[in-house]
Design a protein around this motif. Structure first.
Motif, short mmCIF file in Angstrom:
data_model
loop_
_atom_site.label_atom_id
_atom_site.label_comp_id
_atom_site.label_asym_id
_atom_site.label_seq_id
_atom_site.Cartn_x
_atom_site.Cartn_y
_atom_site.Cartn_z
N VAL A 233 18.10 -17.43 -18.94
CA VAL A 233 16.69 -17.26 -18.55
C VAL A 233 16.23 -15.91 -19.11
O VAL A 233 16.76 -14.86 -18.72
N ASN A 234 15.32 -15.94 -20.09
CA ASN A 234 14.80 -14.73 -20.71
C ASN A 234 13.48 -14.33 -20.04
O ASN A 234 12.64 -15.19 -19.75
N PRO A 235 13.26 -13.03 -19.85
CA PRO A 235 12.01 -12.58 -19.21
C PRO A 235 10.83 -12.68 -20.17
O PRO A 235 11.01 -12.61 -21.39
N GLY B 194 11.78 -15.56 -27.57
CA GLY B 194 10.72 -16.57 -27.71
C GLY B 194 9.75 -16.63 -26.54
O GLY B 194 8.88 -17.51 -26.51
N CYS B 195 9.87 -15.75 -25.57
CA CYS B 195 8.94 -15.75 -24.44
C CYS B 195 7.68 -14.98 -24.82
O CYS B 195 7.74 -13.98 -25.54
N GLN B 196 6.50 -15.43 -24.32
CA GLN B 196 5.22 -14.93 -24.79
C GLN B 196 4.35 -14.41 -23.63
O GLN B 196 4.48 -14.84 -22.48
N GLU B 197 3.42 -13.45 -24.03
CA GLU B 197 2.36 -12.96 -23.15
C GLU B 197 1.19 -12.56 -24.04
O GLU B 197 1.38 -12.18 -25.20
N ASN C 297 17.50 -24.57 -24.05
CA ASN C 297 18.35 -23.47 -23.63
C ASN C 297 18.47 -22.51 -24.80
O ASN C 297 18.86 -22.95 -25.91
N PRO C 298 18.07 -21.24 -24.65
CA PRO C 298 17.59 -20.57 -23.45
C PRO C 298 16.16 -21.01 -23.07
O PRO C 298 15.48 -21.67 -23.85
N ILE C 299 15.71 -20.53 -21.89
CA ILE C 299 14.35 -20.78 -21.44
C ILE C 299 13.70 -19.46 -21.07
O ILE C 299 14.37 -18.43 -20.91
N CYS C 300 12.39 -19.52 -20.96
CA CYS C 300 11.66 -18.36 -20.45
C CYS C 300 11.46 -18.52 -18.94
O CYS C 300 11.49 -19.64 -18.40
N LEU C 301 11.24 -17.38 -18.29
CA LEU C 301 11.06 -17.39 -16.83
C LEU C 301 9.92 -18.33 -16.47
O LEU C 301 8.81 -18.23 -17.02
N GLY C 302 10.22 -19.28 -15.52
CA GLY C 302 9.21 -20.24 -15.09
C GLY C 302 9.31 -21.59 -15.77
O GLY C 302 8.66 -22.55 -15.34
N ASP C 303 10.12 -21.70 -16.82
CA ASP C 303 10.27 -22.98 -17.52
C ASP C 303 11.34 -23.83 -16.86
O ASP C 303 12.15 -23.35 -16.06
#
Length: 783
Positions: free
Chosen positions: A284-286, A348-351, A221-227
């Motif tokens: 939930v982070n995008p 911390g969310c990646q692309e 926690n937090p998480i990225c979208l889809g986790d």
């Protein structure tokens, strides 16, 4: 009281006053002490009277009290009795017995009677009542008796007596009802007080069951979208149950994957039905959306391509497959390749995105010759050779031809750039080294000589050398010569280096004259310890002086570097003096004067004296000259009061009589044949005439006058003193060697008390000059 009358005659009649009338007997009850008179009448009619007194004693007035007048059941009351007559005794009923005071604790209202008896036996009674009030019976209840933390309970108190008031502990105060919410299990005590003030207490306990303490975690926690995230709840109370909202239901653990930031609420219930809720928010982070822009998609080998990456989320960080972490990067292209970048948002969310770059090879170009060297005024042709098609040439001197001819005046670098059909270019460099005239290095660069010296001169910077002129040189060719000119001169050198380049240079040789060394002294002869001042008289400007005074016994003082030094000759003898002088140009010269200084030996002044201490009885001291190496001498006795007798000359043995008491120093001045002088002195003390007095009587009676026997004097040597006392039979009764100790007249008879009589003494004393005297006599001890 019964009063009666009788008479010595028979047949007499009796008559009483106070209203009693006839009769010889009467019973009376007076209220006060009363005297009764009776008249007796004989048969003959003769009368006689007599009196009788009935004493009436008062009854005591008794008072009975109680404190307090009313008590509660179980309490005490103090009852007491008092009477108006002193000496009365008291006695109580109800089993209390004698005594004016009693402490009672009746169980019912009771009346106590006390009887007071006076000293004459007269009695009176009194009553006192102690009222006993009942204690209330108190009841305390709680509803409910057990609660959860934070809940309320109602406390109620009641009593069997009407009108009672109630008071609770734990800060609740008055009132029969209270609502409480204790944090822990608590016992409350209530006190009931009746109208008469009697009290009783009752207790009631409220049990407090703890609410469960809930701990919630979300991992991660937090998480990225889809986790996914694991929700977990725990309680500090065993066997607690858990129930989640958002459709999760029962259970302490759940795995969720929310699409938005969501708050989950869990309700925890203990075995005592106490509940606690806790919230747990999963953030939930995008994921970022990123794109790459390149400055070019096709480039030449070695070109630089700029890449710019953008994200829809501010604060996104980047990591390229090359390891770079900037949003704007540049790379030098060597081969075609894909370039990718991963963007990471602040949460911390990646692309990831990528781009392909095509790289064209650069043409190959060389210059012939690559490198060359020239002497001044020479030239060379440079040609560019390449594999490029449709090649274009551009030299750094502006020429666009494939071949150029150059004649630089200094070392230069020539660059040609070739460009092919893709616009790709390559360059080649040719270094044209311009050889300068050789630089000759002279060691030393300037030669400075002293007259008569030579100098070694070394050359560097070329390979062949020719010297001119050859005057004073050891050789006229080569890199090493020895120069010994008689006067200052300049030599020219013609030099050729390994490339055939030539040059001309010169070196001056300066020849400096030697200093002319001379010196003198203020004196050339003297006595031991004579101070000699030396004067430098050398010519020229000189920088350094070194003196040798020929006196090695003086150690480090034998030399000096001062221009005009001073030296002290302490021993007799002849001395050579040498001076070395160095000029301002470093040229050194010296001179030495043999036997320049002659020092004569000093005499040794010595004398002896007949005494070092005399007194005014004979103040004469004799002295004898024992000096060594002296031809004359002078005496000074340090006694100006003796006038001309204070001095004398050239007398080996002489007497001097001092004029007064004092401390004197006798001085002897000895003079040698060369006038050298030595002086010595000795100390003489002249004391006053010394004396000693002994009394012929003393009286040790304690009056403070003449209580002790002792002698007294002046100029006495206290270290050589002795006094002995003898009685008339010659027995020693006292002795001492302490000048300050006296005899108190006591002897070792009759308890040591002073004995009147005549005693003999013997006293030995010595003056400060050493003269000894003995005093013998008698002294009388009186009271």
């Amino acid at each position: 009281a019964n009063i009666s009358a009788s008479a010595n005659l028979s047949g007499c009649s009796f008559n009483w006053d106070n209203g009693l009338g006839a009769g010889n007997n009467h019973i009376v009850s007076p209220t006060n002490t009363t005297t009764y008179t009776v008249t007796a009448t004989s048969l003959d009619g003769c009368d006689a009277t007599t009196d009788v007194t009935v004493t009436v004693n008062p009854n005591p007035i008794v008072t009975a009290t109680t404190n307090p007048t009313a008590i509660c059941l179980g309490d005490d009351a103090n009852i007491s009795a008092s009477a108006n007559l002193s000496g009365c005794s008291f006695n109580w009923d109800n089993g209390l017995g004698a005594g004016n005071n009693h402490v009672v604790s009746p169980t019912n209202t009771t009346t106590y009677t006390v009887t007071a008896t006076s000293l004459e036996g007269c009695e009176t009674t009194s009553d006192v009542t102690v009222t006993v009030n009942p204690n209330p019976i108190t009841t305390a209840t709680a509803n409910p008796t057990a609660i959860c933390q934070g809940d309320d309970a109602t406390l109620t108190a009641s009593a069997n007596l009407s009108g009672c008031s109630f008071n609770w502990d734990n800060g609740l105060g008055a009132g029969n009802n209270h609502i409480v919410s204790p944090a822990n299990t608590t016992t409350y005590t209530v006190t009931a007080t009746s109208v008469e003030g009697c009290e009783s207490t009752a207790n009631v306990s409220v049990t407090v069951n703890p609410n469960p303490i809930v701990t919630t975690t979300a991992n991660p926690n937090p998480i990225c979208l889809g986790d996914n995230v694991n929700l977990h709840a725990s309680s500090n109370i065993t066997a607690s149950s858990f129930n989640w909202d958002n459709g999760l239901g029962a259970g302490s653990n759940h795995i969720v994957s929310p699409t938005n930031t969501t708050t989950y609420t869990v309700t925890v219930t203990s075995t005592n039905a106490c509940e606690t809720t806790a919230d747990l928010t999963v953030i939930v982070n995008p994921n970022p959306t990123i794109s790459i822009n390149a400055s070019a998609n096709g480039v030449c080998e070695g070109d630089v391509v700029w890449f710019n990456v953008q994200s829809d989320i501010p604060g996104t960080t980047y990591l390229w497959n090359t390891g770079n972490n900037s949003n704007v990067v540049q790379y030098t292209m060597n081969t075609s390749a894909y370039y990718s970048v991963t963007g990471t948002s602040p949460s911390g969310c990646q692309e990831t995105d990528s781009i392909y770059i095509t790289v064209y090879p650069d043409p190959i170009v060389n210059i012939n010759p690559i490198d060359t060297s020239l002497c001044p005024n020479e030239s060379v042709d440079l040609t560019a050779i390449t594999n490029a098609q449709q090649a274009l040439f551009l030299w750094n001197n502006g020429s666009v031809n494939q071949t150029i001819s150059v004649s630089p005046t200094q070392t230069s670098q020539y660059t040609v750039t070739v460009t092919d059909q893709h616009g790709c270019d390559a360059s080649s460099i040719s270094n044209v080294t311009m050889r300068l005239e050789p630089t000759i290095i002279f060691k030393p660069d300037i030669a400075i000589l002293c007259d008569g010296d030579s100098v070694n001169i070394n050359l560097m910077g070329a390979v062949d050398y020719l010297w001119s002129p050859s005057t004073g040189l050891s050789v006229d060719t080569g890199s090493f010569v020895v120069a010994s000119p008689n006067t200052s001169i300049s030599y020219q050198v013609y030099a050729t280096d390994q490339f055939g380049c030539t040059t001309i240079d010169s070196i001056p040789v300066q020849v400096n004259p030697l200093p002319d060394v001379k010196f003198s002294a203020d004196i050339n002869t003297g006595c031991e310890n004579t101070v000699v001042n030396f004067i430098n008289e050398s010519s020229g400007v000189n920088q350094y002086f070194y003196w040798d005074f020929g006196d090695p016994a003086s150690g480090q003082n034998n030399t000096s570097t001062y221009p005009d030094p001073v030296h002290i000759y302490t021993s007799a003898g002849t001395y050579d003096v040498k001076l070395i002088v160095v000029s301002e140009h470093g040229c050194e010269s010296d001179t030495m004067y043999p036997n320049f200084i002659e020092i004569y030996k000093n005499p040794i002044a010595m004398f002896t004296r007949t005494a070092d201490m005399v007194n005014m009885d004979d103040p004469t001291v004799g002295v004898m000259n024992e000096s060594i190496g002296a031809v004359s001498w002078e005496w000074d006795f340090g006694d100006p009061g003796s006038g001309n007798n204070n001095y004398c000359v050239n007398m080996d043995y002489v007497y001097h009589t001092y004029s007064e008491v004092g401390n004197y120093f006798i001085k002897l001045r000895a003079i040698s044949e060369h006038g050298c002088i030595d002086t010595t002195e000795n100390h003489v003390v002249v004391l006053d005439t010394w004396n000693f007095y002994v009394p012929n009587a003393f009286s040790p009676n304690g009056d403070g006058i003449n209580d002790k026997f002792y002698g007294i004097g002046t100029n006495i040597d206290e270290t050589a003193y002795r006094m002995e006392i003898y009685d008339r039979w010659g027995k020693k009764v006292f002795e001492t060697t302490d000048y300050k100790e006296s005899w108190d007249g006591k002897v070792q008879v009759k308890d040591g008390e002073p004995q009147i009589g005549v005693y003999n003494y013997m006293i030995s004393v010595r003056g400060m000059t050493g003269e000894e005297r003995q005093y013998v006599g008698s002294v009388t001890l009186i009271q």
